[in-house]
Design an enzyme around this catalytic site. Structure first.
Site, PDB file in Angstrom:
ATOM      1  N   CYS A 243      15.603  27.806   2.923  1.00  0.00           N
ATOM      2  CA  CYS A 243      16.097  28.625   4.087  1.00  0.00           C
ATOM      3  C   CYS A 243      15.464  28.142   5.446  1.00  0.00           C
ATOM      4  O   CYS A 243      14.268  28.243   5.730  1.00  0.00           O
ATOM      5  CB  CYS A 243      15.608  30.124   4.023  1.00  0.00           C
ATOM      6  SG  CYS A 243      16.029  31.229   5.540  1.00  0.00           S
TER       7      CYS A 243
ATOM      8  N   CYS B 168      14.319  30.479   7.846  1.00  0.00           N
ATOM      9  CA  CYS B 168      12.939  31.209   7.760  1.00  0.00           C
ATOM     10  C   CYS B 168      11.803  30.228   8.002  1.00  0.00           C
ATOM     11  O   CYS B 168      10.843  30.667   8.441  1.00  0.00           O
ATOM     12  CB  CYS B 168      12.826  31.577   6.315  1.00  0.00           C
ATOM     13  SG  CYS B 168      14.514  32.256   5.580  1.00  0.00           S
ATOM     14  N   ASP B 169      12.041  28.963   7.677  1.00  0.00           N
ATOM     15  CA  ASP B 169      10.888  28.008   7.500  1.00  0.00           C
ATOM     16  C   ASP B 169      11.023  26.897   8.621  1.00  0.00           C
ATOM     17  O   ASP B 169      10.100  26.081   8.594  1.00  0.00           O
ATOM     18  CB  ASP B 169      10.720  27.385   6.002  1.00  0.00           C
ATOM     19  CG  ASP B 169      10.633  28.382   5.089  1.00  0.00           C
ATOM     20  OD1 ASP B 169      10.004  29.605   5.330  1.00  0.00           O
ATOM     21  OD2 ASP B 169      11.010  28.404   3.847  1.00  0.00           O
TER      22      ASP B 169
END
Ligand code: NDP
Length: 310
Positions: free
Chosen positions: A134, A137-138
């Site tokens: 992701c 997300c990261d």
């Protein structure tokens, strides 16, 4: 224990739309959202192809609004996972990870699909230490770092584009020499100076030290060479698999685990009273709008099923 009219397992555009329709039909639905309320769209940024938003909409905002809309008509939500279901008789019974148990006259399954991993020895232990599926997300953690993305479809292109906002260099490792991604997504990546493609190549090993990922070993199928490539991160962009494990074979699925609709175009399954919508039954379209449409159909179908069985 009270038997509910309808329980919707899974959130995302399919589950929330099913909840909106079921709640407006006074069925007082319960949505068991899973641990990632809102599903895959909560890990994406701009959604440019959901009708009604000429300037695009952020995935998390779209999901929050869908949830609010369903809430407005009385939908209840629970953030836990369903770990067991008994579909052998009605009402169907459900057991959740948090210990809650429920009975329901109809079920709508909208558990979606999850990112696939390569199956390399240490990849799961390295999640959060350089391995991710992701970018949204990261990606932030890879400012000025070098990252590799695996895959040649739209997911990989989207991950790669997004990562260029942070990383100094993004390599896309693809096992063939042509991309599966849609033309606009391909073009966006091919002309991005921060993105470089590593063609005909497969990641065979993740190299790491105590701080996390430091490199990957990549096999080139044209030259038969395996090379070590230094990297700070490895992002999976190789597709998804349906979240049907909790059904433990009680519903007919295809070989990949996708629920098979038994009465197309209706979202029926082989178990009367159980309906499926969204990516859990769709490996072909996988769009927010098609998921939402099928969620609407599942709710209407559940409503008519309940009427007919009265
Ligand atoms: P796809 O199945 O389309 O692509 C998966 C990619 O990963 C392929 O290039 C495949 O290679 C590669 N791959 C699969 N398994 C492996 C493996 N074990 N090792 C190495 N490579 C592997 O999945 P996507 O998730 O990319 O897309 C799914 C659907 O979702 C598509 O319809 C897509 O259009 C849509 N989507 C749309 C987006 C958007 O519009 N913003 C964003 C993301 C997805 P090969 O090509 O050789 O098979």
């Amino acid at each position: 224990m009270k038997t509910r009219n309808v329980i919707i397992i899974g959130s995302g555009p399919a589950g929330y739309t099913a909840a909106l329709y079921a709640s407006r039909a006074n069925l007082e639905p319960l949505v068991i959202e899973g641990h990632e309320p809102g599903g895959q769209l909560t890990t994406t940024t701009d959604v440019e192809n959901f009708p009604g938003f000429p300037e695009g909409v952020m995935g998390p905002d779209l999901m929050t609004n869908m949830k609010k809309q369903a809430q407005r008509f009385g939908t209840e939500f629970l953030t836990t996972h369903v770990k067991d279901v008994d579909l052998s008789k009605r009402p169907f019974s459900l057991k959740c990870e948090n210990g809650d148990e429920f009975l329901a006259d109809t079920l709508i399954i909208s558990t979606g699909a999850s990112a696939k991993y390569l199956g390399l020895e240490n990849e799961k232990e390295l999640i959060g230490k350089g391995v991710s599926a992701c970018a949204t997300c990261d990606g932030f953690f890879y400012r000025d770092k070098v990252v590799h993305v695996v895959g040649g479809g739209d997911t990989a292109m989207e991950e790669a584009s997004f990562l260029t906002k942070f990383a100094s260099k993004v390599y896309v490792v693809h096992r063939r020499d042509t991309l599966r991604a849609s033309k606009p997504m391909q073009e966006r990546c091919l002309k991005n100076p921060k993105i470089e493609f590593v063609w005909n190549s497969e990641v065979k090993e993740i190299v790491h030290d105590e701080t996390g990922v430091t490199g990957i070993k990549v096999f080139n199928s044209e030259t038969n060479d395996t090379n070590l490539r230094e990297t700070d991160g490895l992002f999976m962009g190789i597709g998804h698999s349906p979240n049907t494990g909790f059904l433990k074979g009680q519903i007919d699925t295809d070989k990949a685990g996708y629920i098979i609709p038994t009465n197309a175009p209706h979202p029926d399954t082989n178990v009367p009273g159980v309906f499926a919508c969204g990516d859990v039954q769709d490996s072909y379209y996988r769009q927010a709008i098609s998921a939402a449409g099928s969620g609407c159909m599942a709710a209407i179908r559940a409503e008519r099923f309940l009427e007919d069985s009265e």
